[in-house]
Design a protein around this motif. Structure first.
Motif, PDB file in Angstrom:
ATOM      1  N   LYS A   1       0.821  -1.209   0.000  1.00 40.41           N
ATOM      2  CA  LYS A   1       0.000   0.000   0.000  1.00 40.41           C
ATOM      3  C   LYS A   1       0.858   1.263   0.000  1.00 40.41           C
ATOM      4  O   LYS A   1       0.388   2.329  -0.385  1.00 40.41           O
ATOM      5  CB  LYS A   1      -0.988  -0.036   1.161  1.00 40.41           C
ATOM      6  CG  LYS A   1      -2.058  -1.102   0.891  1.00 40.41           C
ATOM      7  CD  LYS A   1      -3.116  -1.218   1.943  1.00 40.41           C
ATOM      8  CE  LYS A   1      -4.172  -2.244   1.517  1.00 40.41           C
ATOM      9  NZ  LYS A   1      -3.660  -3.640   1.403  1.00 40.41           N
ATOM     10  N   ASN A   2       2.105   1.139   0.405  1.00 39.74           N
ATOM     11  CA  ASN A   2       3.026   2.293   0.320  1.00 39.74           C
ATOM     12  C   ASN A   2       4.013   2.103  -0.836  1.00 39.74           C
ATOM     13  O   ASN A   2       5.050   2.734  -0.861  1.00 39.74           O
ATOM     14  CB  ASN A   2       3.770   2.478   1.645  1.00 39.74           C
ATOM     15  CG  ASN A   2       4.765   1.362   1.908  1.00 39.74           C
ATOM     16  OD1 ASN A   2       4.778   0.349   1.196  1.00 39.74           O
ATOM     17  ND2 ASN A   2       5.600   1.534   2.909  1.00 39.74           N
ATOM     18  N   TRP A   3       3.737   1.201  -1.755  1.00 41.47           N
ATOM     19  CA  TRP A   3       4.516   0.924  -2.971  1.00 41.47           C
ATOM     20  C   TRP A   3       5.755   0.083  -2.729  1.00 41.47           C
ATOM     21  O   TRP A   3       6.068  -0.784  -3.540  1.00 41.47           O
ATOM     22  CB  TRP A   3       4.949   2.217  -3.676  1.00 41.47           C
ATOM     23  CG  TRP A   3       3.831   3.099  -4.129  1.00 41.47           C
ATOM     24  CD1 TRP A   3       3.256   4.114  -3.419  1.00 41.47           C
ATOM     25  CD2 TRP A   3       3.140   3.057  -5.396  1.00 41.47           C
ATOM     26  NE1 TRP A   3       2.262   4.707  -4.165  1.00 41.47           N
ATOM     27  CE2 TRP A   3       2.178   4.086  -5.386  1.00 41.47           C
ATOM     28  CE3 TRP A   3       3.261   2.257  -6.538  1.00 41.47           C
ATOM     29  CZ2 TRP A   3       1.327   4.329  -6.459  1.00 41.47           C
ATOM     30  CZ3 TRP A   3       2.423   2.510  -7.603  1.00 41.47           C
ATOM     31  CH2 TRP A   3       1.466   3.529  -7.560  1.00 41.47           C
ATOM     32  N   THR A   4       6.504   0.350  -1.662  1.00 42.80           N
ATOM     33  CA  THR A   4       7.820  -0.270  -1.512  1.00 42.80           C
ATOM     34  C   THR A   4       7.930  -1.185  -0.291  1.00 42.80           C
ATOM     35  O   THR A   4       8.999  -1.731  -0.037  1.00 42.80           O
ATOM     36  CB  THR A   4       8.913   0.823  -1.386  1.00 42.80           C
ATOM     37  OG1 THR A   4       8.587   1.679  -0.276  1.00 42.80           O
ATOM     38  CG2 THR A   4       9.015   1.649  -2.650  1.00 42.80           C
ATOM     39  N   GLY A   5       6.847  -1.370   0.455  1.00 43.21           N
ATOM     40  CA  GLY A   5       6.931  -2.211   1.653  1.00 43.21           C
ATOM     41  C   GLY A   5       7.578  -1.447   2.791  1.00 43.21           C
ATOM     42  O   GLY A   5       6.901  -0.863   3.631  1.00 43.21           O
ATOM     43  N   HIS A   6       8.894  -1.410   2.815  1.00 40.99           N
ATOM     44  CA  HIS A   6       9.592  -0.614   3.819  1.00 40.99           C
ATOM     45  C   HIS A   6       9.338   0.869   3.522  1.00 40.99           C
ATOM     46  O   HIS A   6       9.542   1.314   2.395  1.00 40.99           O
ATOM     47  CB  HIS A   6      11.087  -0.906   3.773  1.00 40.99           C
ATOM     48  CG  HIS A   6      11.803  -0.495   5.032  1.00 40.99           C
ATOM     49  ND1 HIS A   6      11.774   0.792   5.513  1.00 40.99           N
ATOM     50  CD2 HIS A   6      12.545  -1.210   5.914  1.00 40.99           C
ATOM     51  CE1 HIS A   6      12.481   0.863   6.633  1.00 40.99           C
ATOM     52  NE2 HIS A   6      12.946  -0.348   6.909  1.00 40.99           N
ATOM     53  N   PRO A   7       8.914   1.629   4.547  1.00 40.49           N
ATOM     54  CA  PRO A   7       8.655   3.054   4.294  1.00 40.49           C
ATOM     55  C   PRO A   7       9.865   3.780   3.703  1.00 40.49           C
ATOM     56  O   PRO A   7       9.712   4.712   2.924  1.00 40.49           O
ATOM     57  CB  PRO A   7       8.316   3.607   5.688  1.00 40.49           C
ATOM     58  CG  PRO A   7       7.818   2.424   6.463  1.00 40.49           C
ATOM     59  CD  PRO A   7       8.582   1.240   5.934  1.00 40.49           C
ATOM     60  N   PHE A   8      11.056   3.323   4.070  1.00 41.27           N
ATOM     61  CA  PHE A   8      12.258   3.999   3.579  1.00 41.27           C
ATOM     62  C   PHE A   8      12.722   3.473   2.232  1.00 41.27           C
ATOM     63  O   PHE A   8      13.655   4.014   1.647  1.00 41.27           O
ATOM     64  CB  PHE A   8      13.371   3.929   4.630  1.00 41.27           C
ATOM     65  CG  PHE A   8      13.131   4.907   5.759  1.00 41.27           C
ATOM     66  CD1 PHE A   8      12.157   4.652   6.711  1.00 41.27           C
ATOM     67  CD2 PHE A   8      13.826   6.097   5.830  1.00 41.27           C
ATOM     68  CE1 PHE A   8      11.896   5.559   7.734  1.00 41.27           C
ATOM     69  CE2 PHE A   8      13.581   7.009   6.848  1.00 41.27           C
ATOM     70  CZ  PHE A   8      12.611   6.738   7.800  1.00 41.27           C
ATOM     71  N   GLY A   9      12.066   2.432   1.730  1.00 38.69           N
ATOM     72  CA  GLY A   9      12.324   1.991   0.358  1.00 38.69           C
ATOM     73  C   GLY A   9      11.963   3.083  -0.638  1.00 38.69           C
ATOM     74  O   GLY A   9      12.539   3.185  -1.721  1.00 38.69           O
ATOM     75  N   GLN A  10      11.000   3.906  -0.266  1.00 37.75           N
ATOM     76  CA  GLN A  10      10.610   5.021  -1.144  1.00 37.75           C
ATOM     77  C   GLN A  10      11.787   5.945  -1.430  1.00 37.75           C
ATOM     78  O   GLN A  10      11.904   6.491  -2.531  1.00 37.75           O
ATOM     79  CB  GLN A  10       9.481   5.830  -0.487  1.00 37.75           C
ATOM     80  CG  GLN A  10       8.200   5.028  -0.267  1.00 37.75           C
ATOM     81  CD  GLN A  10       7.082   5.869   0.336  1.00 37.75           C
ATOM     82  OE1 GLN A  10       7.284   7.024   0.687  1.00 37.75           O
ATOM     83  NE2 GLN A  10       5.897   5.285   0.449  1.00 37.75           N
ATOM     84  N   ALA A  11      12.662   6.102  -0.438  1.00 33.30           N
ATOM     85  CA  ALA A  11      13.815   6.991  -0.617  1.00 33.30           C
ATOM     86  C   ALA A  11      14.746   6.458  -1.707  1.00 33.30           C
ATOM     87  O   ALA A  11      15.416   7.235  -2.393  1.00 33.30           O
ATOM     88  CB  ALA A  11      14.572   7.139   0.695  1.00 33.30           C
ATOM     89  N   ASN A  12      14.798   5.153  -1.846  1.00 33.16           N
ATOM     90  CA  ASN A  12      15.702   4.563  -2.834  1.00 33.16           C
ATOM     91  C   ASN A  12      15.162   4.706  -4.249  1.00 33.16           C
ATOM     92  O   ASN A  12      15.920   4.934  -5.192  1.00 33.16           O
ATOM     93  CB  ASN A  12      15.965   3.101  -2.474  1.00 33.16           C
ATOM     94  CG  ASN A  12      16.678   2.983  -1.142  1.00 33.16           C
ATOM     95  OD1 ASN A  12      17.441   3.882  -0.768  1.00 33.16           O
ATOM     96  ND2 ASN A  12      16.428   1.910  -0.402  1.00 33.16           N
ATOM     97  N   TRP A  13      13.867   4.599  -4.393  1.00 33.60           N
ATOM     98  CA  TRP A  13      13.218   4.875  -5.682  1.00 33.60           C
ATOM     99  C   TRP A  13      13.461   6.353  -6.043  1.00 33.60           C
ATOM    100  O   TRP A  13      13.915   6.674  -7.141  1.00 33.60           O
ATOM    101  CB  TRP A  13      11.735   4.549  -5.552  1.00 33.60           C
ATOM    102  CG  TRP A  13      10.853   4.828  -6.728  1.00 33.60           C
ATOM    103  CD1 TRP A  13      11.208   5.201  -7.994  1.00 33.60           C
ATOM    104  CD2 TRP A  13       9.414   4.718  -6.737  1.00 33.60           C
ATOM    105  NE1 TRP A  13      10.088   5.352  -8.775  1.00 33.60           N
ATOM    106  CE2 TRP A  13       8.981   5.055  -8.041  1.00 33.60           C
ATOM    107  CE3 TRP A  13       8.460   4.368  -5.777  1.00 33.60           C
ATOM    108  CZ2 TRP A  13       7.621   5.048  -8.390  1.00 33.60           C
ATOM    109  CZ3 TRP A  13       7.117   4.369  -6.143  1.00 33.60           C
ATOM    110  CH2 TRP A  13       6.705   4.708  -7.428  1.00 33.60           C
ATOM    111  N   TYR A  14      13.171   7.215  -5.075  1.00 34.54           N
ATOM    112  CA  TYR A  14      13.363   8.652  -5.284  1.00 34.54           C
ATOM    113  C   TYR A  14      14.820   8.962  -5.640  1.00 34.54           C
ATOM    114  O   TYR A  14      15.102   9.664  -6.622  1.00 34.54           O
ATOM    115  CB  TYR A  14      12.955   9.406  -4.015  1.00 34.54           C
ATOM    116  CG  TYR A  14      13.201  10.891  -4.072  1.00 34.54           C
ATOM    117  CD1 TYR A  14      12.285  11.739  -4.687  1.00 34.54           C
ATOM    118  CD2 TYR A  14      14.351  11.450  -3.525  1.00 34.54           C
ATOM    119  CE1 TYR A  14      12.504  13.107  -4.744  1.00 34.54           C
ATOM    120  CE2 TYR A  14      14.574  12.821  -3.585  1.00 34.54           C
ATOM    121  CZ  TYR A  14      13.649  13.645  -4.195  1.00 34.54           C
ATOM    122  OH  TYR A  14      13.876  14.999  -4.258  1.00 34.54           O
TER     123      TYR A  14
END
Lengths: 706, 706
Positions: free
Chosen positions: A452-465
């Motif tokens: 639901k947050n796209w990347t599972g780990h909330p901080f995985g988003q930082a790696n996509w970004y």
């Protein structure tokens, strides 16, 4: 128990958080500066821009922006439609590329104006996202004078997504591509995916796994692909596919896939024509050939050049490209796996067609926590090399470890290859600066799934970004990326941003320390790659084992890649060879990558190698404990669900960091026969315990592997 | 392009939408009536109640409720802690069961009060959810006098979820159970899942597939299960597992799973003790034995009774139950599959231990769009029978068809079995009224997955909701369920609720019409079960084919289950036998279930059978068109994303309804040799086209089937 949807900082919205600006003076200033908009576009991209502005203004400023042209204080227009008097006031743009944009505050008129302009509508979209970001970062709009363009042309995500929706090395649930219901059902996620990618400048996406399936090339799937391409187009994103080399056979059309066979050539030309008829801006193909069991030109006695060029010819009339992966290592060859891609590909330099990129992983083994840069960078000056980073954390803790990968990417991009003298960094090779390449690219293996947050780990988003930011400009600093992401995702409060920036920047060294310090590599558990496995030895291939890489024995540990060993070092420039051939001048971080050293080898610190190995493992564990301490102080800045989830994940990370430390030290102690230093806590479990840990149904692997 | 999260009517929140009440007079009245709360509980369930009230009041009323005991206008208390003077003013509750509750408005004091009371905290939770619902429905709180209790004890979801997160017959993504990261990571979805279920009275969940995996019984997985049980407990929800009968062998402990073997008995006792040590309120086991390849007692020459009772003994000391499925049909038996479960299980009546429920599907074949009720209902008066409904739409259009299943469930529950005289409805057998059963239950095969709205199709939520309502009270009307769900999920506006109620109630007959009208059944495509497949014939078993069931030939169509045929009819009560043995008195809806009739058979309508078959297929298509027309008028009442998504799904449904009509009519015409009636549109594709349609990677099936 409160629904995840009742908070601001909604994880689904990624870094595009448009929560109302709480600083009253900034809010009022912005509202005065951006109330009225002139937007020249009536295209699909224009609609995207308009809706993004509406969403951002409504969220950040609490206003409905007015789109009337009478007295605009923001003018958003392509350059050709901009009043010449305004054009003159802009930074130089005409020499920039098609994706460039400028944002300029002009104050010499009575009514100040902000101009966002670009040569193309796509450039304008990038400019608008940056403009919104300026408000997210609370920057002074009256100081805006931005002139920006991407340094790399092909900025792509690679999805290792299978047609059954499993994702190879995926840790965020399953594939967001719901092929079954395409083309009829267009999910909101497809739109928001495009939006998020456009906001960081990603302009292409390879939708299918490199271990590919010819079915996606069938007419039925091309219609599905077209539906996605139509969604992505207004966001400036092209779709690409992986091409299974044996597709002409598997579709039942031909009996060979020999790239020099006329029928095969024609088959691919026809296939390309068929795809381009449906998707005029189709990007092209990514190919994994003759690698880990995938079919390829070698099956017919042909070379990678033969294979790549044959496909390149098929897509060339449509301006398509071929991304040909250099990730090859032969089952037969006894050569050090680290050397094989170079050995195979360097002789092909200059032989590929103009529309071929050779896609090279950042290191010569496989996305380890740390590897020296791949020796192919700089070694093929007449061939455009595309960087392949892995955003998904195959070897870095799956979904449960907080690791800020831009720090890893930055380290690779900053490395000096010396291939055209000092300063020949990997970044300058990738972005074409050093050889004036016409075609440049960077790919990131996506960490996106149905979570639901796209990347599972909330901080995985930082790696996509962060990947997006580095693909746009490979010389962006990891620190800038960390700060921007933290501010855009959570808050601008420096009591949050400063310590969390430090946490992010340290997180990658932590994982290196507790997994593979001092140049160790590929000592993880087999198949699913989660957790330690230095004992792994009985595998179908020696270079799939751990013992092949660490070579721990009574006499020491490490892989001798100097001239007394495999001499993989010879693939690097003389400056590097010289430095790395002596352990005393080899950076500690690469020590055991290049050298096999005795357990009592005296390190720069004055301590023994054994002591330093133990110290690094211990430090990694302590770094995770430090991350926990920092995080505890951040509760008031973060959505409570994200706070709690991150807490739980940090607990898992700490547990697993300790497993790595204990398992590796117990294993290596069998050979070192040396005591643990005092700072290592007493072991309550023995080595057999760690060996016995099984992880059935670990995510990210093929169901058949269980 | 606006994020799905910026709307009210958030699909993730299901029917628990607490959007601000727009009717100003109601809002003001409610605010006066419910401002101050007395809540007597300090337990985990008390916290759940408090937080639900906070969420609801904040959403619906825009207020933070005050929890002080000075001048409460709402008193929420278990009966034992309630002032005796107040107790007297409540409806009789002491004779009700442990899950009962009352809600009573008391106006005789100066300050009017609303009392919510129950014997247990769980009852109180149900009462609070109902109270909130009263506000969602805009009911007059000053008229509240509700006394309610569930009519069925075990109200369970059955998840056919595998440990690799695939879901057998799942169409809403993948399993929400992220076993890999349990017990450490507690996802918000687990909490919201419990909350949603508690709100409709579901009090148990079987977490694993009936085609089961012994691994879930291992110590490591028991810890994971415990973590979920701990989350669910405050919501009154027990966890259950499926027990693989051969588990003693598969774990490597024993060489047999013979239920009469002493070691096997001890193994299961030990396993039960181990589970209950971790989860004291573990519910018990659901077992699919000797069915479709699953192991069972028959493998050892033992009976279902032997198997079920052995497991029942293991869990009995802990108050656990065994749910033993009656879905059996033998590979060897030539008997009509519709007869086999009855033949096998009826002789066991009265032989099962007290804590065994025999779980029976609603019909004798397998969750078809329409089946007559299962003949076992009423045939085992001395055995508690548990109803098994399928909420997931295996045979009813997967995730893309809008079908309101409570209408199907209601039809089954209302059927009169006549087994204890007229009025012996299936509902009364299930809820124990007819035989004063001590143990009662209803199971629904879940339609829940990782989809951001839980069920994929927005209207799949109604089926989850409706199942819960019917498990609570099997005599609830489908119409009431439809109205409540529409109001709670979307709006109370009658211009929306009235036409949409009609749409929902008609939707099930539509799917019967365009798939399997007039008693046809099991004529779908093989394996994935999506789309028509009346031509299916070459399968490992005859009773997996379509031709086995429709028996279309030159002489007619339909399965003769009267005395001249398989005589499955003899398994029903004489009243039914008499009525259904003659096609003239058999309801049209079951006609071809019980009779093989010539194509020119004269129907009650005066038309031929062939004409009526065509007319029903055509009507089904037109009903979908009608649903589309109705839906078009609903745009202003619905979240735009849900509106558009439903539009797209209705388009798929219409396309597939036409495929069903065309494929089935073209196929049957081969035998009828009769022209299509005029109202059938000209066929533009031939039968071979429909036969050629393949659906690789259709969801809900095992990856190995592709």
């Amino acid at each position: 128990m409160i629904s995840s949807l009742s908070f601001s900082q909604n994880p689904y919205d990624l870094w595009l958080q448009y929560d109302n600006i709480e600083e009253q003076h900034i809010l009022e200033t912005y509202k005065n500066q951006v109330s009225n908009i002139y937007l020249s576009l009536n295209s699909a991209t224009g609609t995207v821009i308009k809706e993004e502005i509406q969403k951002a203004f409504k969220g950040l400023l609490g206003i409905e922006p007015k789109f009337d042209s009478k007295t605009p204080n923001i003018i958003i227009s392509t350059l050709d439609k901009l009043d010449p008097s305004l054009q003159k006031k802009l930074p130089e743009i005409s020499k920039m590329n098609d994706e460039a944009y400028v944002i300029q505050y002009i104050s010499d008129s009575k009514d100040a104006q902000i101009i966002i302009s670009a040569i193309t509508e796509k450039g304008l979209l990038y400019g608008v996202f940056n403009f919104i970001k300026q408000m997210q970062l609370r920057n002074d709009l009256s100081k805006l004078s931005i002139s920006d363009s991407p340094k790399i042309q092909k900025r792509l995500l690679n999805h290792w997504d299978n047609l059954d929706r499993s994702v190879e090395r995926g840790y965020a649930g399953f594939s967001i591509w719901d092929w079954y219901l395409l083309p009829e059902l267009i999910k909101q996620e497809y739109i928001d995916y495009a939006r998020a990618n456009a906001s960081i400048g990603i302009n292409g996406t390879v939708l299918t796994n490199v271990n590919s399936n010819a079915l996606v090339l069938s007419p039925r799937y091309i219609q599905k692909l077209k539906a996605l391409a139509d969604v992505f187009r207004p966001y400036g994103i092209q779709v690409y596919l992986t091409a299974r080399f044996s597709a002409p056979i598997e579709t039942g059309d031909l009996e060979t896939a020999d790239p020099l066979n006329a029928e095969v050539k024609q088959w691919w030309k026809n296939k390309a024509d068929e795809i381009y008829a449906a998707i005029p801006d189709f990007g092209g193909f990514l190919v994994k050939a003759n690698s880990e069991g995938q079919p390829g030109p070698n099956n017919y006695g042909r070379s990678h050049v033969d294979g790549a060029n044959m496909l390149a010819e098929a897509v060339a009339p449509h301006n398509g490209i071929i991304m040909w992966r250099a990730f090859v290592y032969s089952e037969e060859k006894p050569e050090d796996r680290a050397k094989q891609a170079y050995s195979e590909f360097k002789p092909f330099d200059g032989k590929f067609k103009d529309n071929v990129l050779v896609q090279v992983k950042n290191g010569a083994i496989d996305f380890q926590p740390r590897e020296p840069f791949h020796p192919l960078f700089g070694a093929m000056p007449n061939t455009p090399l595309m960087m392949e980073f892995q955003i998904t954390q195959e070897y870095l803790g799956g979904m449960s470890h907080l690791v800020f990968l831009p720090q890893l990417f930055e380290e690779v991009l900053e490395e000096d290859t010396y291939t055209q003298g000092k300063g020949s960094t990997v970044a300058k090779i990738i972005d074409g600066q050093l050889s004036n390449k016409k075609l440049t690219g960077m790919a990131g293996v996506a960490n996106i799934g149905t979570a639901k947050n796209w990347t599972g780990h909330p901080f995985g988003q930082a790696n996509w970004y962060g990947f997006g930011r580095l693909a746009w400009d490979p010389e962006t600093s990891a620190k800038t990326i960390a700060q921007d992401w933290l501010k855009m995702t959570f808050t601008n409060d420096s009591d949050f941003v400063d310590p969390m920036t430090r946490l992010l920047l340290e997180s990658r060294e932590a994982v290196v320390n507790y997994m593979t310090p001092l140049g160790l590599h590929h000592i993880m558990a087999a198949n699913h790659h989660q957790g330690p496995g230095p004992w792994v030895k009985d595998m179908p291939r020696p270079d799939w084992t751990s013992v092949y890489y660490h070579k721990a024995a009574a006499d020491g540990i490490g892989f001798d890649r100097t001239s007394s060993g495999s001499n993989a070092l010879e693939q690097y420039a003389p400056e590097i060879q010289k430095k790395y051939s002596d352990p005393a001048t080899t950076p500690d971080k690469y020590l055991l990558w290049f050298h096999h050293l005795p357990w009592d080898y005296k390190m720069k610190s004055g301590k023994t190698l054994w002591y330093e190995i133990a110290a690094h493992y211990q430090k990694g564990v302590e770094q995770v404990e430090g991350m926990q301490k920092t995080w505890q102080k951040m509760q008031k800045y973060v959505n409570p669900q994200v706070f709690e989830k991150t807490n739980m994940l940090l607990n898992i990370q700490l547990k697993e960091a300790k497993q790595w430390r204990n398992a590796c030290l117990l294993y290596f102690q069998q050979f070192s026969k040396m005591d643990f230093p005092d700072f290592i806590p007493e072991m309550t479990k023995d080595l057999n315990y760690y060996k016995s840990l099984k992880l059935p149904y670990a995510p990210g692997i093929s169901p058949s592997w269980n």
